[in-house]
Write a protein that holds these residues in place. Structure first.
Motif, PDB file in Angstrom:
ATOM      1  N   GLY A   9     -46.163 -45.960 -11.927  1.00  0.00           N
ATOM      2  CA  GLY A   9     -44.892 -45.408 -11.492  1.00  0.00           C
ATOM      3  C   GLY A   9     -44.979 -43.898 -11.312  1.00  0.00           C
ATOM      4  O   GLY A   9     -45.750 -43.216 -11.989  1.00  0.00           O
ATOM      5  N   ARG A  38     -37.148 -55.258 -11.379  1.00  0.00           N
ATOM      6  CA  ARG A  38     -36.750 -53.857 -11.424  1.00  0.00           C
ATOM      7  C   ARG A  38     -35.287 -53.751 -11.848  1.00  0.00           C
ATOM      8  O   ARG A  38     -34.488 -54.663 -11.613  1.00  0.00           O
ATOM      9  CB  ARG A  38     -36.961 -53.173 -10.077  1.00  0.00           C
ATOM     10  CG  ARG A  38     -36.080 -53.678  -8.942  1.00  0.00           C
ATOM     11  CD  ARG A  38     -36.493 -53.010  -7.641  1.00  0.00           C
ATOM     12  NE  ARG A  38     -35.639 -53.432  -6.524  1.00  0.00           N
ATOM     13  CZ  ARG A  38     -35.868 -53.085  -5.261  1.00  0.00           C
ATOM     14  NH1 ARG A  38     -36.907 -52.317  -4.954  1.00  0.00           N
ATOM     15  NH2 ARG A  38     -35.051 -53.500  -4.311  1.00  0.00           N
ATOM     16  N   THR A  91     -35.654 -47.000  -6.121  1.00  0.00           N
ATOM     17  CA  THR A  91     -35.707 -46.287  -7.397  1.00  0.00           C
ATOM     18  C   THR A  91     -35.229 -47.179  -8.528  1.00  0.00           C
ATOM     19  O   THR A  91     -34.128 -47.733  -8.474  1.00  0.00           O
ATOM     20  CB  THR A  91     -34.841 -45.019  -7.322  1.00  0.00           C
ATOM     21  OG1 THR A  91     -35.392 -44.122  -6.355  1.00  0.00           O
ATOM     22  CG2 THR A  91     -34.770 -44.334  -8.678  1.00  0.00           C
ATOM     23  N   ALA A  92     -36.073 -47.337  -9.544  1.00  0.00           N
ATOM     24  CA  ALA A  92     -35.753 -48.235 -10.662  1.00  0.00           C
ATOM     25  C   ALA A  92     -36.882 -48.174 -11.674  1.00  0.00           C
ATOM     26  O   ALA A  92     -37.954 -47.631 -11.408  1.00  0.00           O
ATOM     27  CB  ALA A  92     -35.576 -49.671 -10.175  1.00  0.00           C
ATOM     28  N   ILE A  93     -36.628 -48.789 -12.822  1.00  0.00           N
ATOM     29  CA  ILE A  93     -37.708 -49.089 -13.748  1.00  0.00           C
ATOM     30  C   ILE A  93     -38.261 -50.453 -13.345  1.00  0.00           C
ATOM     31  O   ILE A  93     -37.494 -51.407 -13.194  1.00  0.00           O
ATOM     32  CB  ILE A  93     -37.222 -49.104 -15.200  1.00  0.00           C
ATOM     33  CG1 ILE A  93     -36.664 -47.741 -15.588  1.00  0.00           C
ATOM     34  CG2 ILE A  93     -38.369 -49.489 -16.142  1.00  0.00           C
ATOM     35  CD1 ILE A  93     -36.026 -47.709 -16.965  1.00  0.00           C
ATOM     36  N   TYR A  94     -39.566 -50.514 -13.186  1.00  0.00           N
ATOM     37  CA  TYR A  94     -40.219 -51.755 -12.772  1.00  0.00           C
ATOM     38  C   TYR A  94     -40.916 -52.391 -13.971  1.00  0.00           C
ATOM     39  O   TYR A  94     -41.654 -51.718 -14.705  1.00  0.00           O
ATOM     40  CB  TYR A  94     -41.229 -51.479 -11.661  1.00  0.00           C
ATOM     41  CG  TYR A  94     -40.567 -51.266 -10.318  1.00  0.00           C
ATOM     42  CD1 TYR A  94     -39.830 -50.113 -10.064  1.00  0.00           C
ATOM     43  CD2 TYR A  94     -40.662 -52.224  -9.315  1.00  0.00           C
ATOM     44  CE1 TYR A  94     -39.197 -49.925  -8.842  1.00  0.00           C
ATOM     45  CE2 TYR A  94     -40.033 -52.040  -8.090  1.00  0.00           C
ATOM     46  CZ  TYR A  94     -39.306 -50.896  -7.863  1.00  0.00           C
ATOM     47  OH  TYR A  94     -38.685 -50.709  -6.651  1.00  0.00           O
ATOM     48  N   TYR A  95     -40.676 -53.678 -14.139  1.00  0.00           N
ATOM     49  CA  TYR A  95     -41.234 -54.440 -15.248  1.00  0.00           C
ATOM     50  C   TYR A  95     -42.091 -55.582 -14.706  1.00  0.00           C
ATOM     51  O   TYR A  95     -41.749 -56.190 -13.694  1.00  0.00           O
ATOM     52  CB  TYR A  95     -40.129 -55.063 -16.092  1.00  0.00           C
ATOM     53  CG  TYR A  95     -39.144 -54.103 -16.692  1.00  0.00           C
ATOM     54  CD1 TYR A  95     -38.007 -53.713 -15.989  1.00  0.00           C
ATOM     55  CD2 TYR A  95     -39.326 -53.604 -17.977  1.00  0.00           C
ATOM     56  CE1 TYR A  95     -37.077 -52.836 -16.539  1.00  0.00           C
ATOM     57  CE2 TYR A  95     -38.415 -52.733 -18.542  1.00  0.00           C
ATOM     58  CZ  TYR A  95     -37.298 -52.354 -17.815  1.00  0.00           C
ATOM     59  OH  TYR A  95     -36.383 -51.487 -18.375  1.00  0.00           O
ATOM     60  N   GLY A 114     -42.177 -51.427 -18.916  1.00  0.00           N
ATOM     61  CA  GLY A 114     -41.649 -50.843 -17.695  1.00  0.00           C
ATOM     62  C   GLY A 114     -42.312 -49.539 -17.301  1.00  0.00           C
ATOM     63  O   GLY A 114     -42.877 -48.824 -18.133  1.00  0.00           O
ATOM     64  N   THR A 115     -42.230 -49.234 -16.012  1.00  0.00           N
ATOM     65  CA  THR A 115     -42.730 -47.974 -15.469  1.00  0.00           C
ATOM     66  C   THR A 115     -41.706 -47.474 -14.447  1.00  0.00           C
ATOM     67  O   THR A 115     -41.163 -48.250 -13.669  1.00  0.00           O
ATOM     68  CB  THR A 115     -44.126 -48.145 -14.848  1.00  0.00           C
ATOM     69  OG1 THR A 115     -44.635 -46.876 -14.433  1.00  0.00           O
ATOM     70  CG2 THR A 115     -44.120 -49.087 -13.648  1.00  0.00           C
ATOM     71  N   GLN A 116     -41.450 -46.171 -14.478  1.00  0.00           N
ATOM     72  CA  GLN A 116     -40.395 -45.587 -13.645  1.00  0.00           C
ATOM     73  C   GLN A 116     -40.914 -45.276 -12.245  1.00  0.00           C
ATOM     74  O   GLN A 116     -41.936 -44.600 -12.084  1.00  0.00           O
ATOM     75  CB  GLN A 116     -39.869 -44.306 -14.280  1.00  0.00           C
ATOM     76  CG  GLN A 116     -38.824 -43.576 -13.456  1.00  0.00           C
ATOM     77  CD  GLN A 116     -37.492 -44.308 -13.397  1.00  0.00           C
ATOM     78  OE1 GLN A 116     -36.960 -44.725 -14.429  1.00  0.00           O
ATOM     79  NE2 GLN A 116     -36.943 -44.458 -12.202  1.00  0.00           N
ATOM     80  N   THR A 118     -39.434 -43.458  -8.822  1.00  0.00           N
ATOM     81  CA  THR A 118     -38.348 -42.657  -8.259  1.00  0.00           C
ATOM     82  C   THR A 118     -38.710 -42.281  -6.832  1.00  0.00           C
ATOM     83  O   THR A 118     -39.781 -41.709  -6.583  1.00  0.00           O
ATOM     84  CB  THR A 118     -38.112 -41.389  -9.081  1.00  0.00           C
ATOM     85  OG1 THR A 118     -37.820 -41.752 -10.442  1.00  0.00           O
ATOM     86  CG2 THR A 118     -36.937 -40.600  -8.522  1.00  0.00           C
TER      87      THR A 118
END
Length: 121
Positions: A9, A38, A91-95, A114-116, A118
């Protein structure tokens, strides 16, 4: 117990690309389907893509079809999500998550932290 760790991310400009990785801790990783989800601020978590244990089946949310590609390397215990033509709405936190079947619903047993991602100019 299977542990999943996401990475890749970052902050990227609209139209840019990122590749997310989901690394697993167990050698039996290839027995699991893997999903990417996400969650954007103020929104529910949504399924983005998934891949079957063999890699022979993949699914994508309509919002990312043609822009995102999921793949896996079972020899490296890793699943990738290649994201192209990124938009601010991505844009989101991805899991990533591991389970028995490839679905875009939350039917997975194991989840990463999770990984951000943006997307902004």
């Amino acid at each position: 117990q299977l542990q999943l760790v996401e990475s890749g991310g970052d902050l990227v400009q609209p139209g840019g690309s990122l590749r997310l990785s989901c690394a697993a801790s167990l050698f039996s990783f290839n027995a699991y389907a893997i999903g990417w989800f996400r969650q954007a601020p103020g929104k529910e978590r949504e399924g983005v893509s998934c891949i079957s244990s063999s890699g022979g089946m993949t699914k994508y949310a309509d919002s990312v079809k043609g822009r995102f590609t999921i793949s896996r390397d079972n020899a490296k215990n890793t699943v990738y999500l290649q994201m192209n033509s990124l938009e601010p709405e991505d844009t989101a936190i991805y899991y990533c998550a591991a389970g028995n079947i490839c679905v875009l619903g939350e039917a997975y047993t194991y989840w990463g932290q999770g990984t951000q991602v943006t997307v902004s100019s």
